[in-house]
Design a protein around this motif. Structure first.
Motif, PDB file in Angstrom:
ATOM      1  N   GLN A 107      13.837  37.576  44.544  1.00 36.01           N
ATOM      2  CA  GLN A 107      15.585  37.274  44.931  1.00 36.01           C
ATOM      3  C   GLN A 107      16.301  36.782  43.989  1.00 36.01           C
ATOM      4  OE1 GLN A 107      16.563  34.032  47.850  1.00 36.01           O
ATOM      5  NE2 GLN A 107      14.929  34.266  48.082  1.00 36.01           N
ATOM      6  N   LEU A 108      15.638  35.709  43.024  1.00 36.56           N
ATOM      7  CA  LEU A 108      16.449  35.274  41.830  1.00 36.56           C
ATOM      8  C   LEU A 108      15.792  36.691  40.588  1.00 36.56           C
ATOM      9  CD1 LEU A 108      14.755  31.494  41.416  1.00 36.56           C
ATOM     10  CD2 LEU A 108      16.424  32.598  42.617  1.00 36.56           C
ATOM     11  N   LEU A 109      15.603  37.690  40.785  1.00 37.52           N
ATOM     12  CA  LEU A 109      15.628  38.560  39.382  1.00 37.52           C
ATOM     13  C   LEU A 109      16.751  39.045  38.966  1.00 37.52           C
ATOM     14  CD1 LEU A 109      11.790  40.066  40.541  1.00 37.52           C
ATOM     15  CD2 LEU A 109      12.145  38.139  38.709  1.00 37.52           C
ATOM     16  N   ASN A 110      16.849  38.451  37.326  1.00 41.21           N
ATOM     17  CA  ASN A 110      17.771  39.488  36.964  1.00 41.21           C
ATOM     18  C   ASN A 110      17.534  39.718  35.593  1.00 41.21           C
ATOM     19  OD1 ASN A 110      18.300  37.034  35.698  1.00 41.21           O
ATOM     20  ND2 ASN A 110      19.640  36.047  37.327  1.00 41.21           N
ATOM     21  N   LYS A 111      18.628  40.122  35.415  1.00 39.74           N
ATOM     22  CA  LYS A 111      18.188  40.225  33.467  1.00 39.74           C
ATOM     23  C   LYS A 111      17.924  39.162  32.582  1.00 39.74           C
ATOM     24  CE  LYS A 111      21.022  44.268  32.446  1.00 39.74           C
ATOM     25  NZ  LYS A 111      22.241  44.824  32.372  1.00 39.74           N
ATOM     26  N   GLN A 112      18.261  38.288  33.367  1.00 41.74           N
ATOM     27  CA  GLN A 112      17.404  36.108  32.373  1.00 41.74           C
ATOM     28  C   GLN A 112      16.474  36.375  33.125  1.00 41.74           C
ATOM     29  OE1 GLN A 112      18.868  35.536  29.999  1.00 41.74           O
ATOM     30  NE2 GLN A 112      20.265  36.732  29.558  1.00 41.74           N
ATOM     31  N   ILE A 113      15.670  36.511  34.378  1.00 36.33           N
ATOM     32  CA  ILE A 113      14.789  36.288  35.175  1.00 36.33           C
ATOM     33  C   ILE A 113      13.092  37.113  34.945  1.00 36.33           C
ATOM     34  CG2 ILE A 113      14.239  34.717  37.152  1.00 36.33           C
ATOM     35  CD1 ILE A 113      16.680  34.144  37.510  1.00 36.33           C
ATOM     36  N   LEU A 114      12.464  36.341  35.462  1.00 39.74           N
ATOM     37  CA  LEU A 114      10.830  37.407  35.683  1.00 39.74           C
ATOM     38  C   LEU A 114       9.716  36.558  36.022  1.00 39.74           C
ATOM     39  CD1 LEU A 114      10.690  38.763  31.999  1.00 39.74           C
ATOM     40  CD2 LEU A 114      11.195  39.810  33.271  1.00 39.74           C
ATOM     41  N   ILE A 115       9.780  36.425  37.076  1.00 41.64           N
ATOM     42  CA  ILE A 115       8.453  36.188  37.610  1.00 41.64           C
ATOM     43  C   ILE A 115       7.196  36.435  36.774  1.00 41.64           C
ATOM     44  CG2 ILE A 115       7.135  35.937  39.443  1.00 41.64           C
ATOM     45  CD1 ILE A 115      10.089  36.200  40.730  1.00 41.64           C
ATOM     46  N   TYR A 116       6.320  35.639  36.601  1.00 36.00           N
ATOM     47  CA  TYR A 116       4.979  36.042  36.470  1.00 36.00           C
ATOM     48  C   TYR A 116       3.672  35.568  37.042  1.00 36.00           C
ATOM     49  CZ  TYR A 116       1.015  36.021  32.223  1.00 36.00           C
ATOM     50  OH  TYR A 116      -0.684  36.602  32.037  1.00 36.00           O
ATOM     51  N   ASP A 117       2.654  36.541  37.198  1.00 38.36           N
ATOM     52  CA  ASP A 117       1.738  36.056  38.334  1.00 38.36           C
ATOM     53  C   ASP A 117       0.152  35.692  36.971  1.00 38.36           C
ATOM     54  OD1 ASP A 117      -0.859  35.809  39.266  1.00 38.36           O
ATOM     55  OD2 ASP A 117      -0.436  37.617  41.117  1.00 38.36           O
ATOM     56  N   TYR A 118       0.047  34.565  37.171  1.00 37.52           N
ATOM     57  CA  TYR A 118      -0.794  34.293  36.339  1.00 37.52           C
ATOM     58  C   TYR A 118      -2.311  34.506  36.596  1.00 37.52           C
ATOM     59  CZ  TYR A 118      -4.724  31.131  33.544  1.00 37.52           C
ATOM     60  OH  TYR A 118      -5.515  30.456  33.168  1.00 37.52           O
TER      61      TYR A 118
END
Length: 261
Positions: A140-151
């Motif tokens: 829900q936080l994702l935008n142009k400035q926020i990514l999620i990374y699965d280690y």
């Protein structure tokens, strides 16, 4: 110079590492030592990969949160943190500090809300954040400035990937989860609608509020179920929505990463 904040969902990372070591080593002390070493190595790999200017590890306090106060069943049935690992967390945090990485934990907030606050604050200042977690709640936080990374999968998630995967833009996810619930957190949502039904309703009525505002249609059982369970759906939406306005008591400069010798 643009800043990039690497935000590690610490317990998400550590518990997965420990689960492997606990199975491989009958000696719990040995499992904890290797978990600490492996977690530190993971952080160093993440820093090497992402080249952040700032880094923070966010820990859960394990105390009841505001969500428990409004919904006693929140996370009911979830496997608790192993006592030995819980007792060892301070040692892990000390080891993180030794390699130049600060840890954040409070007694009043959940890690997810702290992470959301940090990432949102960075985005508002046009700065980037990378959230290291396998938790889909951060979508829900994702935008142009926020990514999620699965280690563990070595993979990134952005807005486009969520749209392809879930057939919904990120801004509609909390409405979707308000209807479907989230079983891993014991959040019920609306019984008898399901993911396909929730998706269809949001495509037809755009938002959860749009569903509530729509006229009654006795032929559409899914619509009727959501409208008849408005209180439950609104509660679920409150529970699944991350807080992004928690007072932090520090500034970005405090999180600047400086490699230790």
């Amino acid at each position: 110079m643009a800043s990039t904040l690497l935000i590690i969902d610490a317990m998400n990372l550590i518990r997965r590492i420990y689960a492997i070591q606990e199975k491989q080593h009958a000696d719990i002390k040995k499992a904890l030592e290797i978990t600490t070493h492996t977690a530190c190595n993971a952080l160093q790999k993440l820093i090497y990969l992402h080249h952040p200017t700032h880094v923070i590890c966010v820990f859960d306090s394990h105390a009841p949160s505001w969500r428990h106060q409004i919904y006693a069943q929140y996370k009911h049935g979830r496997k608790p943190i192993p006592p030995a690992l819980k007792a060892h967390l301070e040692n892990i945090q000390d080891s993180f500090f030794d390699i130049g990485i600060e840890s954040l934990v409070t007694e009043t907030d959940e890690a997810d809300d702290l992470i959301a606050t940090l990432a949102t604050k960075m985005a508002k200042n046009n700065q980037k954040s990378i959230i290291v977690s396998t938790d889909k709640g951060f979508y829900q936080l994702l935008n142009k400035q926020i990514l999620i990374y699965d280690y563990f999968q070595n993979s990134y998630t952005d807005e486009g990937r969520v749209l392809n995967k879930m057939s919904l833009p990120v801004e509609k996810l909390t409405d979707f989860w308000a209807i479907t619930g989230i079983s891993s957190s014991a959040i019920k949502g609306v019984d008898g609608v399901g993911e396909k039904g929730a998706l269809a309703l949001l495509h037809d009525y755009n938002t959860l509020q749009g569903i509530f505002d729509s006229p009654i249609n006795e032929k559409d059982k899914r619509l009727s179920k959501v409208k008849n369970n408005e209180q439950e759906a609104r509660l679920a939406k409150t529970l699944v929505t991350l807080k992004s306005d928690i007072p932090l008591g520090f500034n970005l400069q405090d999180l600047r990463y400086q490699k230790t010798s």
